[in-house]
Design an enzyme around this catalytic site. Structure first.
Site, PDB file in Angstrom:
ATOM      1  N   LEU A  12       0.811  -1.134  -0.012  1.00  0.00           N
ATOM      2  CA  LEU A  12       0.305  -0.056  -0.162  1.00  0.00           C
ATOM      3  C   LEU A  12       0.836   1.299   0.087  1.00  0.00           C
ATOM      4  O   LEU A  12       1.567   1.620   1.047  1.00  0.00           O
ATOM      5  CB  LEU A  12      -0.817   0.027   1.167  1.00  0.00           C
ATOM      6  N   ALA A  13       0.934   1.999  -1.190  1.00  0.00           N
ATOM      7  CA  ALA A  13       1.891   3.216  -1.201  1.00  0.00           C
ATOM      8  C   ALA A  13       1.223   4.270  -2.135  1.00  0.00           C
ATOM      9  O   ALA A  13       1.809   5.008  -2.859  1.00  0.00           O
ATOM     10  CB  ALA A  13       3.099   2.548  -2.069  1.00  0.00           C
ATOM     11  N   GLY A  15      -0.420   6.887  -0.138  1.00  0.00           N
ATOM     12  CA  GLY A  15      -0.642   7.889   0.520  1.00  0.00           C
ATOM     13  C   GLY A  15       0.011   9.089   0.264  1.00  0.00           C
ATOM     14  O   GLY A  15       1.261   9.032  -0.387  1.00  0.00           O
ATOM     15  N   ARG A  19       2.465  14.976   6.446  1.00  0.00           N
ATOM     16  CA  ARG A  19       3.380  15.503   7.435  1.00  0.00           C
ATOM     17  C   ARG A  19       5.121  15.501   7.012  1.00  0.00           C
ATOM     18  O   ARG A  19       5.765  16.108   7.640  1.00  0.00           O
ATOM     19  CB  ARG A  19       3.230  14.562   8.396  1.00  0.00           C
ATOM     20  N   ASP A 115       5.571   2.286   3.680  1.00  0.00           N
ATOM     21  CA  ASP A 115       6.442   3.293   4.706  1.00  0.00           C
ATOM     22  C   ASP A 115       7.114   2.522   5.645  1.00  0.00           C
ATOM     23  O   ASP A 115       7.234   3.450   6.828  1.00  0.00           O
ATOM     24  CB  ASP A 115       5.664   4.428   4.987  1.00  0.00           C
ATOM     25  N   ASN A 240       6.318   8.755   8.923  1.00  0.00           N
ATOM     26  CA  ASN A 240       5.386  10.000   8.510  1.00  0.00           C
ATOM     27  C   ASN A 240       5.718  11.100   8.527  1.00  0.00           C
ATOM     28  O   ASN A 240       5.109  12.071   8.117  1.00  0.00           O
ATOM     29  CB  ASN A 240       4.280   9.648   9.613  1.00  0.00           C
ATOM     30  N   ASN A 398      41.146  24.123 -20.583  1.00  0.00           N
ATOM     31  CA  ASN A 398      40.503  23.419 -21.645  1.00  0.00           C
ATOM     32  C   ASN A 398      39.299  23.844 -22.200  1.00  0.00           C
ATOM     33  O   ASN A 398      38.613  23.482 -23.146  1.00  0.00           O
ATOM     34  CB  ASN A 398      40.204  21.995 -20.708  1.00  0.00           C
TER      35      ASN A 398
END
Length: 469
Positions: A12-13, A15, A19, A115, A240, A398
Site C-alpha cells: 500500500l503506497a 498515501g 506530514r 512506509d 510519517n 581546456n
C-alpha cells in the site's frame, strides 16, 4: 491445514504523506541511497512470492517509474492506481479487483505498507508461516509499544485470538490503554478477504474504509483471526515525518554497517561511517571516520577510504588509499593514492599506482599508471601518460569560451610548476616544460617548452643527457 497455498503481496503506497511537507511522494524519500518503498520491496522479493502488486496514488506516475527503473527482480511487480485515497481498505480492494489476480486461485496474501523500510524478509516469512499453521483467515503482525500513541490497538478475545483492531481516534478509554498495537502488516486468505472488504463502512472518525475493519468482519463471520507479536517492534515502525525518516535511516545504516563488518570490512567508527545499501565492499577494506560511500560505489580488497571521503558511483581497486576526497563517477586503480583534499569529477580514471594529491581537481581525465599530480593543480579533459609528473600550480586551460578541448601529456613527461597547457595541445613522451610556461603549441618528445608564450627547444633531453655523460 493448507500450508502450501501460493503467496503473493500487496504493498500500500498510495498515501500523500502530508506530514513530510514535501513535493516528493512519501514512499520515494531516500533512505541509505534507495527510495523508502524499495526497501520494502527488497524484503518481499527475498520471499517465494507469485507476484507483488503495488497500489499507487499520490504521485502515481513518478512512483511507478522509479520502481520500474530500480527494481531488479524476475518476480512480477505490477501497479494499480487508487485514484481517490479513501483508506487502506479501499486500497486493498483496488488491488484485488484490478484483474492481476486469478479469481479462482486459492492463495495467501501479504499486505504491507510502503512506509515500513525496516521490515525484514524473515519477519514476513514467519508471519506467513504462522498464518498457514493456524489455517487462519487473517493474521495480524502486532507489536508491544510503550507508549502506543498513534497506533490502532489490538483487542484480543478470550482464546487469545484477535477480536478486532480499534483506531486510536475511535478507542474507548479501556482500549486506549492497550499496549499491543497493529503494525498494518497482515497475511490474509485472499478468497476470504475480498468479500470482507465489500462489507466495510466509512462510518468512523476519518470517514475512510479501514483495512483493520476487515479483521472484525472475518472474526464476526466465524473465521480464525490470530495475532503474531513481532520480535523487534522497531522493525515495524512506519515513517510519517522527517524526524522519523532520520531515525529510520540511522537504524538502516547501523544494519548495513553491521553486515559489512561481519563480512570482513573494518570501520574505525561505525557511527560516523555512511554506506548506502547499493555499495559493494570487499574483505579487508578499512573505512575511517567521516567516510560516505554512495550510489554504485565499489571498493576493492585492502583499500583504505577516509577519513572524510565522499565517494559516489566510484570504483576503487585493491589496496588504494583515498583520504579527504570527493569523487563522483570515477575509477581509481589498484594501489593508487588520492588526497588529502582532492576533488575527482565525473569521467576521471586513475590507473594503478597513480597519485593525485593535495588540492588537486581532476575532471574527465585519464591519469596513467604511476603518474603523479601531487598538489595544487587542475587537470580537465586530459590524458596524462604513464609515469608523467605534473608540477604544482599546473592547469589545463581546456575551455575557449565556447568549446572544451583535450590535452595530452606523454609518458614520463615532466611538467614544471605553474605551467599552463592551453588545449588542444600535446606534450610528447619524456618532454619537459619550464616553470611558469604557457604552452600553446605541441611539444615534441624529449623537447623543452619554456617561456610565455612557450618557445620549444627540440631534442632538449638528448642534449642534457649528452652533457651529463
Amino acid at each position: 491445514m493448507s500450508q502450501y497455498r501460493p503467496l503473493s503481496a500487496v504493498v500500500l503506497a498510495a498515501g500523500e504523506g502530508t506530514r513530510m511537507r514535501s513535493e516528493t511522494p512519501k514512499v520515494l524519500h531516500p533512505l541509505c541511497g534507495r527510495p523508502m518503498l524499495l526497501h520494502v520491496i527488497d524484503a518481499l522479493v527475498a520471499l517465494p512470492l507469485e507476484r507483488i502488486v503495488v497500489v499507487v496514488g499520490h504521485g502515481a506516475e513518478r512512483v511507478t517509474k522509479t520502481l520500474q527503473e530500480q527494481v531488479a527482480t524476475e518476480l512480477p511487480v505490477e501497479f494499480v492506481e487508487q485514484r481517490v485515497q479513501r483508506g487502506t481498505g479501499d486500497a486493498a480492494s483496488v488491488a484485488l479487483t484490478a484483474g492481476v489476480f486469478d479469481l479462482d486461485a486459492e492463495d495467501d496474501l501479504l499486505v504491507v505498507p510502503g512506509d515500513a523500510p525496516l521490515l525484514r524478509a524473515e519477519t514476513l516469512a514467519a508471519l506467513a508461516r504462522s498464518h498457514r499453521e493456524a489455517d487462519a483467515a487473517a493474521t495480524v503482525l502486532t507489536a508491544i509499544l510503550d507508549p502506543p500513541t498513534g497506533y490502532g490497538r489490538v483487542v484480543r478475545d478470550e482464546k487469545d485470538g484477535v477480536d478486532r483492531i480499534v483506531e486510536q481516534s475511535d478507542a474507548t478509554p479501556d482500549e486506549f490503554d492497550i499496549h499491543e498495537i497493529n503494525t498494518s502488516i497482515y497475511c490474509f486468505r485472499r478468497g476470504l478477504l475480498a468479500p470482507a472488504l465489500r462489507r466495510l463502512s466509512p462510518e468512523n472518525a476519518q470517514g475512510e474504509y479501514y483495512l483493520t475493519d476487515a479483521v472484525s468482519v472475518l472474526r464476526e463471520t466465524g473465521h480464525t483471526v490470530i495475532g503474531v507479536v513481532a520480535d523487534d517492534s522497531y522493525e515495524t515502525v512506519g515513517v510519517n515525518d522527517r524526524e522519523q525518516l532520520a531515525d529510520v535511516e540511522a537504524a538502516l545504516r547501523r544494519r548495513i554497517n553491521q553486515r559489512w563488518m561481519r563480512d570482513g570490512v573494518s570501520m574505525t567508527d561505525p557511527e560516523r561511517t555512511y554506506v548506502d545499501a547499493t555499495v559493494e565492499l570487499e574483505p579487508d577494506v578499512h573505512l575511517l571516520p567521516g567516510t560516505i560511500l554512495a550510489g554504485r560505489t565499489v571498493v576493492g580488497s585492502g583499500s583504505m577510504i577516509g577519513p572524510d571521503a565522499h565517494l559516489t558511483d566510484t570504483i576503487v581497486g585493491e589496496k588504494a588509499v583515498v583520504r579527504q576526497t570527493v569523487a563522483h563517477e570515477v575509477e581509481i586503480g589498484d594501489e593508487a593514492t588520492v588526497g588529502p583534499f582532492a576533488y575527482l569529477r565525473p569521467g576521471t580514471r586513475l590507473a594503478a599506482h597513480a597519485h593525485v594529491g593535495t588540492f588537486v581537481e581532476v575532471k574527465n581525465s585519464d591519469i596513467g599508471e604511476g603518474a603523479k599530480v601531487p598538489h595544487l593543480a587542475y587537470i580537465g579533459d586530459a590524458e596524462i601518460g604513464d609515469g608523467a609528473n605534473i608540477g604544482a600550480g599546473t592547469i589545463t586551460a581546456n575551455y575557449d569560451g565556447r568549446d572544451k578541448h583535450r590535452t595530452k601529456v606523454g609518458k614520463d613527461a615532466r611538467i614544471s610548476s605553474n605551467t599552463v597547457l592551453v588545449a588542444p595541445v600535446e606534450v610528447g613522451d619524456e618532454a619537459y616544460t619550464g616553470a611558469g610556461a604557457v604552452v600553446t603549441h605541441n611539444v615534441p618528445p624529449r623537447a623543452m617548452a619554456k617561456g610565455v608564450p612557450a618557445e620549444i627547444e627540440e631534442d632538449w633531453l638528448d642534449k642534457r643527457e649528452a652533457e651529463s655523460e
